[in-house]
Every structure is written in structure tokens, then in C-alpha cells.
Design a protein around this motif. Structure first.
Motif, mmCIF file in Angstrom:
data_model
loop_
_atom_site.group_PDB
_atom_site.id
_atom_site.type_symbol
_atom_site.label_atom_id
_atom_site.label_comp_id
_atom_site.label_asym_id
_atom_site.label_seq_id
_atom_site.Cartn_x
_atom_site.Cartn_y
_atom_site.Cartn_z
ATOM 1 N N ALA A 394 0.842 -1.204 0.000
ATOM 2 C CA ALA A 394 0.000 0.000 0.000
ATOM 3 C C ALA A 394 0.873 1.249 0.000
ATOM 4 O O ALA A 394 0.620 2.210 -0.747
ATOM 5 C CB ALA A 394 -0.926 -0.012 1.214
ATOM 6 N N VAL A 397 2.482 1.870 -3.437
ATOM 7 C CA VAL A 397 1.578 2.505 -4.399
ATOM 8 C C VAL A 397 1.491 4.001 -4.126
ATOM 9 O O VAL A 397 1.567 4.826 -5.050
ATOM 10 C CB VAL A 397 0.175 1.859 -4.345
ATOM 11 C CG1 VAL A 397 -0.792 2.622 -5.255
ATOM 12 C CG2 VAL A 397 0.235 0.395 -4.760
ATOM 13 N N SER A 403 2.282 0.005 -9.450
ATOM 14 C CA SER A 403 0.892 0.291 -9.793
ATOM 15 C C SER A 403 -0.011 -0.630 -8.986
ATOM 16 O O SER A 403 0.425 -1.656 -8.463
ATOM 17 C CB SER A 403 0.661 0.083 -11.287
ATOM 18 O OG SER A 403 0.965 -1.255 -11.645
ATOM 19 N N GLY A 404 -1.272 -0.267 -8.887
ATOM 20 C CA GLY A 404 -2.222 -1.072 -8.125
ATOM 21 C C GLY A 404 -3.075 -0.187 -7.252
ATOM 22 O O GLY A 404 -2.972 1.050 -7.285
ATOM 23 N N SER A 405 -3.929 -0.812 -6.457
ATOM 24 C CA SER A 405 -4.843 -0.083 -5.584
ATOM 25 C C SER A 405 -4.292 -0.055 -4.162
ATOM 26 O O SER A 405 -4.285 -1.081 -3.469
ATOM 27 C CB SER A 405 -6.227 -0.739 -5.592
ATOM 28 O OG SER A 405 -7.047 -0.190 -4.579
ATOM 29 N N ALA A 406 -3.850 1.108 -3.726
ATOM 30 C CA ALA A 406 -3.367 1.240 -2.349
ATOM 31 C C ALA A 406 -4.489 0.926 -1.365
ATOM 32 O O ALA A 406 -4.257 0.306 -0.319
ATOM 33 C CB ALA A 406 -2.832 2.650 -2.115
ATOM 34 N N GLU A 407 -5.699 1.328 -1.721
ATOM 35 C CA GLU A 407 -6.846 1.081 -0.844
ATOM 36 C C GLU A 407 -7.080 -0.416 -0.652
ATOM 37 O O GLU A 407 -7.365 -0.880 0.457
ATOM 38 C CB GLU A 407 -8.087 1.739 -1.440
ATOM 39 C CG GLU A 407 -9.346 1.574 -0.613
ATOM 40 C CD GLU A 407 -10.557 2.187 -1.298
ATOM 41 O OE1 GLU A 407 -11.502 1.432 -1.605
ATOM 42 O OE2 GLU A 407 -10.539 3.411 -1.528
ATOM 43 N N GLU A 408 -6.945 -1.185 -1.733
ATOM 44 C CA GLU A 408 -7.152 -2.634 -1.644
ATOM 45 C C GLU A 408 -6.053 -3.293 -0.805
ATOM 46 O O GLU A 408 -6.332 -4.172 0.024
ATOM 47 C CB GLU A 408 -7.188 -3.237 -3.043
ATOM 48 C CG GLU A 408 -7.674 -4.678 -3.098
ATOM 49 C CD GLU A 408 -9.150 -4.838 -2.746
ATOM 50 O OE1 GLU A 408 -9.557 -5.981 -2.443
ATOM 51 O OE2 GLU A 408 -9.886 -3.828 -2.760
ATOM 52 N N LYS A 411 -6.753 -2.459 2.806
ATOM 53 C CA LYS A 411 -7.840 -3.292 3.335
ATOM 54 C C LYS A 411 -7.351 -4.709 3.637
ATOM 55 O O LYS A 411 -7.635 -5.260 4.714
ATOM 56 C CB LYS A 411 -8.996 -3.349 2.324
ATOM 57 C CG LYS A 411 -10.180 -4.185 2.803
ATOM 58 C CD LYS A 411 -11.290 -4.246 1.764
ATOM 59 C CE LYS A 411 -10.972 -5.251 0.688
ATOM 60 N NZ LYS A 411 -12.124 -5.486 -0.224
ATOM 61 N N ILE A 451 -11.593 2.330 5.487
ATOM 62 C CA ILE A 451 -11.365 2.863 4.143
ATOM 63 C C ILE A 451 -11.736 4.344 4.087
ATOM 64 O O ILE A 451 -11.036 5.155 3.457
ATOM 65 C CB ILE A 451 -12.162 2.046 3.105
ATOM 66 C CG1 ILE A 451 -11.545 0.644 2.985
ATOM 67 C CG2 ILE A 451 -12.165 2.742 1.748
ATOM 68 C CD1 ILE A 451 -12.324 -0.303 2.106
ATOM 69 N N ASN A 455 -9.289 7.294 2.986
ATOM 70 C CA ASN A 455 -9.593 8.222 1.894
ATOM 71 C C ASN A 455 -9.641 9.673 2.348
ATOM 72 O O ASN A 455 -9.366 10.587 1.564
ATOM 73 C CB ASN A 455 -10.918 7.837 1.229
ATOM 74 C CG ASN A 455 -10.792 6.577 0.386
ATOM 75 O OD1 ASN A 455 -9.733 6.295 -0.168
ATOM 76 N ND2 ASN A 455 -11.866 5.800 0.299
ATOM 77 N N LYS A 460 -1.749 9.955 2.930
ATOM 78 C CA LYS A 460 -2.189 8.559 2.958
ATOM 79 C C LYS A 460 -1.228 7.651 3.732
ATOM 80 O O LYS A 460 -1.597 6.536 4.122
ATOM 81 C CB LYS A 460 -2.360 8.034 1.527
ATOM 82 C CG LYS A 460 -3.430 8.768 0.721
ATOM 83 C CD LYS A 460 -4.810 8.531 1.316
ATOM 84 C CE LYS A 460 -5.930 9.052 0.431
ATOM 85 N NZ LYS A 460 -6.094 10.517 0.500
#
Length: 550
Positions: A394, A397, A403-408, A411, A451, A455, A460
Motif C-alpha cells: 500500500a 503505491v 501500480s495497483g490499488s493502495a486502498e485494496e 484493506k 477505508i 480516503n 495517505k
């Protein structure tokens, strides 16, 4: 039987078990000569004895390489590599040796700064006073060890049954060792996040190396599930393989009771409705209630059969929660929340089952009962877990490294931490601070709130580091992340710190090095900022970063 006749598999067993146990002692369960970072990270405060000064207000002492046998674990890891040739599983054992050496070199340089590396453990070459390599060169060497280890494991097709049985962590599972190896690479690459330019100067492209590992999971597997965590369970069969605060090692309750949860740790868990609170921490034996019962203070049994302390009015340092931690660096922690011998006697007369022995405070929480057992599946020796890896990803990112979803990733870092403690949707694990009841854990609600917190954060990194702080409980790793990022801002919690809001940022060298390798130690000290061998000077990793403080 001489050393050369001992099967190298037994050496591997010793390396893994000894290393894991030292981490248990240093991360949470050791005495004040063994364990200090738990208080620095405000998981713990000690309320009696010498630990009040040593742990709570950072009266640290020098720690030599013999400190907690860390050097012995490193030396045995090195010896395993030398003896690997005598095994049918020589390639596999060389991979284990490289990974474990990298682990301990990484720990040592992160803790002390410049350390022996290129000349370390070379007594057979008559190098008895090894030079202290610069920290950036040590990290370059560590990353090289881990790269070689991954390649070495790739060349192993099978492992014998004997060596599998000697591997008490992964049972000879090559893929799991590779995942451990590459996860350590990600950890150490991220540890260099503020030093990427200087590492580039010596040929290490930190961002590119990180991306290379992340982008090729076939060649570089990493730990992404709890089944692959690099942990070692304590058997709990005798004192030397049991949790240090359990009955085998501690005949009385005092050492366990003396370690109280830190208030920032408890309060953060409460504020977030985090179910890990009730897994890690007990409710107070006697809750404080603000209610006029005629006198300024009244202790009695309520209508539900619970002993309560009633106060006429609320004052400073009174906590009415069911979960109460000790404030950080408090002058008289034993007295916190109104604890006194008179109160304990009155409580004992009403309910003799309430603990009143050494280090008792019925108005402050103790850690959960598992911390007093000889073994618990939730308290292994921990090297690295999936939760940490997800949170590293996370951060990567957020920094633009991958690359990718930091949020995912964020979580999944939380979820894998919860699953380590068998926390599932619907479990009665969540404390309600309004009615003081324990209610069902609603996973969707909790994860959505986390989350939303992520956000809404302007930086972050803050929520990521907060969750790493929680998930790394009982280990030393959060200290390294806090130093590197300044998150979470724990310094503001110090009530009477010796240097305002500053907290220690390194171990300092012990007498053994100064007595036997003075010239090289002094050169290493000269490279600190300021050049003073104490817990406040900045090592290269932190110099020029403004972290965790200027």
C-alpha cells in the motif's frame, strides 16, 4: 561427537528456534534488559520496578552484540551456510543461511547503525577486530544476500524428509522460503525509502528493485496469506520453549501484571471500534463511574454483582472506560486512576477473586490471559507476516513505486491481521464505549470505516502506518517504521519525557565492542549525528530526512 558430525539440519533447527525466541523476548515478553521497544512504541508501560525508568522514560543502557543473543543467531546462520555442503540438501540449506543472515544483519544495522558486515564472522581469517561498514553498504550487501537466496531456492527441486522435519517454520516448503526471502527484500527496500538517491549512487535502484519483485510473482513470490507467514509457534512444553510470561518461566503473576497496556494503544483501538482490542486486552477489574453516592468516593457492588468505584466528580487522570491504559512516561504509573492499597483492600473484601497481588491495579487493564499462558497460537515468534507485506505494498503505491490499488492493499493488510487472531464477522469482540457492552463485530462496517479514514487522510501514509503499528504489535518492526516516517505521532503522548516529545531512535553500542574493538567502534560513532553514542543520535538511515524529528 564433534561439530563436523552434527547434521546441518539440526543447525537449521537451532537457527530458526533461537532466532524466533529472541524476537519473542525482544518484542514483548522479555525483562527490561531484553525488551524496551514495546514501551517506546507505547504498546506497553511498566508500572513498578526499574522498568519505569528504563522502559517508560527511556533510561536505556548500551547493548552489545551479545544483547539477546542476536549475534549468536547471526553467527549460527553463517555457520549453517558453511556446513551446508555436508548435507544432501546443501542448496536448500545455503538458501536458508543467506535469508537468515540477511534478516539479522538487517536487524542489527537498523538498530545500531554502522555494523561489521564485510569482515564479520571471519575469525578463521584472523580478523578479530572487524571494521564497521557504512550502513548503505550493509544494506546493499543484505539485498544481495536475499537476491542470491531467492535464486538458490529456485534451484532446489526437492527436500529430504529429514531436512523437512528439521525445518520447524516451513517444513521444507521451498515456495514459502522464497516468499519469506522476497518479503524481507520488500521490507528492507522500503526501509530505504528516504535514501533512494544515495543508494542509487552505489548502484542500487530501490524503486526499480521493488517493482521488479512485485511485478514478477512467479520468479519472486511474496507472503500474501497467513498460511505463509514466517512465524514459529512456541511448543510450551518446557521453560526454554514456552512464552516467557507463562507459568513455566514465571511462578508468580507479577511480571505479567506489571506490563500494562499503553493508553494511546488502548484508546486508538477504542476510537476505531477495533475488535483486536478485546483479543489483546482485558477490561478493568473495577470500573470507575461518575455518580454521586454520598461521599467523594464509594466502592460497592452494583446491581449486576460487579464491584465499581463511584466518584462524585471527574478530575484529571481519571478514566471511566472499561478498557484503560497507562499514560506514557507518567511519573507515578502505579497510582494511576486512583489506585491505592486502601482501595485494593476494600475491593478484596467485596470480591476476593479480584487480583490484588504484586503489580495489581484494578482500575487499569491487564493484557489478555493468553499473555500468561505457556503457549498460544496467537503469540508466535514472528519474522514477517502477510499483513505487513500488504501494508508495505500500500505504501509503495502511495509513493508511486508500483501500480495497483493502495486502498485494496490497505484493506487486505487489516483483514489478514484480524484473521491472525481468528476474528470473523459476527464475533462478540467490539467494545461499545457508550454502554460498556461487548457487541458483535460487523466486518463490512468496520472495513468501510477504515477505508473512509484512509480516503479522508491528507497524507495517505498516516493511516497505513497506523495500521502497521497495530498489526506489528508484539514485534519490534513498528519502531523502524515510526523512525522512518514519523507516523504515528507518538511523541505528543509523552507526559514527562526526558527530551520533550523525542523518543529513542537507535540502540547504542555496548562495552564489549568498545573494550575489544575500540578504534572501529569510534569510527562508527563519528558517523552519527551528533557523533555521540547514545539512543538519541541519528544513524545514516535518518540523517537529513527530518524524521522522526529534526
Amino acid at each position: 561427537l564433534n561439530a563436523e558430525q552434527i547434521d546441518p539440519g539440526f543447525i537449521m533447527t537451532e537457527v530458526i528456534s533461537q532466532s524466533a525466541y529472541q524476537l519473542v523476548l525482544a518484542g514483548f515478553a522479555g525483562n527490561t534488559s531484553q525488551c524496551i521497544i514495546d514501551a517506546t512504541m507505547q504498546y506497553v508501560q511498566q508500572d513498578q520496578g526499574g522498568g519505569v525508568n528504563i522502559k517508560n522514560t527511556f533510561g536505556w543502557k548500551g547493548r552489545g552484540w551479545g544483547y539477546r543473543s542476536f549475534y549468536l543467531s547471526l553467527a549460527n546462520s553463517n555457520y549453517l551456510g558453511k556446513r551446508a555442503k555436508d548435507s544432501r540438501d546443501s542448496t536448500f540449506l545455503r538458501g536458508v543461511s543467506l535469508t537468515m543472515q540477511a534478516y539479522w544483519f538487517g536487524f542489527n544495522t537498523s538498530g545500531w547503525g554502522d555494523v561489521p558486515f564485510s569482515e564479520a564472522m571471519r575469525g578463521e581469517d584472523n580478523i578479530l577486530r572487524p571494521k564497521y561498514d557504512s550502513q548503505k553498504e550493509v544494506f546493499k550487501g543484505i539485498l544481495n544476500y536475499l537476491d542470491k537466496a531467492n535464486e538458490t531456492f529456485s534451484n532446489v527441486s526437492s527436500v529430504s524428509d529429514f531436512t523437512k522435519s528439521s525445518d520447524i517454520m516451513f517444513n521444507g516448503d521451498i515456495a514459502k522460503w522464497q516468499a519469506f526471502t522476497n518479503s524481507l527484500r520488500l521490507r528492507f527496500l522500503m526501509r530505504l525509502s528516504e535514501k533512494t538517491n544515495e543508494m542509487n549512487e552505489i548502484g542500487v535502484d530501490v524503486k526499480a528493485e521493488f517493482n521488479k519483485i512485485f511485478s514478477d510473482r512467479n520468479k519472486y513470490p511474496i507472503i500474501l496469506s497467513n498460511e505463509n507467514n514466517a512465524v514459529v509457534q512456541l511448543p510450551g512444553l518446557a521453560s526454554n520453549d514456552s512464552w516467557p510470561l507463562g507459568p513455566f518461566n514465571q511462578k508468580t503473576e507479577d511480571p505479567y501484571r506489571r506490563q500494562k497496556p499503553g493508553a494511546p494503544f488502548v484508546n486508538f483501538l477504542k476510537e476505531k471500534n477495533d475488535p483486536r482490542l478485546t483479543v489483546w486486552i482485558k477490561p478493568v477489574d473495577v470500573q470507575t463511574v461518575i455518580d454521586d453516592k454520598g461521599d467523594e468516593k464509594v466502592i460497592l457492588i452494583d446491581e449486576n454483582g460487579k464491584v465499581k468505584k463511584y466518584l462524585r466528580s471527574l478530575s484529571e487522570y481519571v478514566d471511566t472506560s472499561l478498557f484503560v491504559g497507562l499514560p506514557i512516561a507518567l511519573a507515578n504509573p502505579d497510582n494511576y486512576n486512583g489506585n491505592s492499597s486502601d482501595d485494593r483492600n476494600a475491593i478484596g473484601n467485596l470480591n476476593p477473586n479480584i487480583y490484588s497481588g504484586g503489580a495489581s491495579n484494578p482500575y487499569v487493564s491487564y493484557f489478555a490471559s493468553m499473555f500468561r499462558e505457556n503457549t498460544s497460537p496467537y503469540l508466535p515468534g514472528t519474522f514477517i507476516t502477510a499483513s505487513e507485506v500488504y501494508l508495505i505494498l500500500a505504501e509503495a503505491v502511495v509513493r508511486g513505486w508500483i501500480s495497483g490499488s493502495a486502498e485494496e492493499f490497505f484493506k487486505n493488510g487489516i483483514l489478514t491481521s484480524l484473521r491472525q487472531y481468528d476474528i470473523f464477522d459476527g464475533d462478540l469482540k467490539v467494545y461499545n464505549p457508550v454502554n460498556h457492552k461487548i457487541q458483535a463485530y460487523n466486518e463490512d462496517e468496520f472495513i468501510n470505516s477504515m477505508i473512509n479514514h484512509y480516503n479522508s487522510a491528507s497524507d495517505k501514509l498516516l493511516p497505513i502506518m497506523e495500521q502497521k503499528w497495530l498489526s506489528l504489535f508484539t514485534t519490534l518492526e513498528a519502531w523502524f517504521d515510526w523512525r522512518r516516517t514519523g507516523y504515528p505521532n507518538l511523541g505528543k503522548n509523552l507526559v514527562s519525557g526526558p527530551h520533550g516529545e523525542k523518543m529513542p531512535i537507535r540502540f547504542y553500542f555496548g562495552d564489549s565492542e568498545k573494550n575489544f574493538n575500540e578504534e572501529n567502534v569510534n569510527k562508527a560513532i563519528e558517523r552519527l549525528e551528533p557523533p555521540i553514542d547514545d539512543q538519541w543520535s541519528k544513524i545514516w538511515l535518518l540523517q537529513g530526512t527530518g524524521k522522526p524529528y529534526n
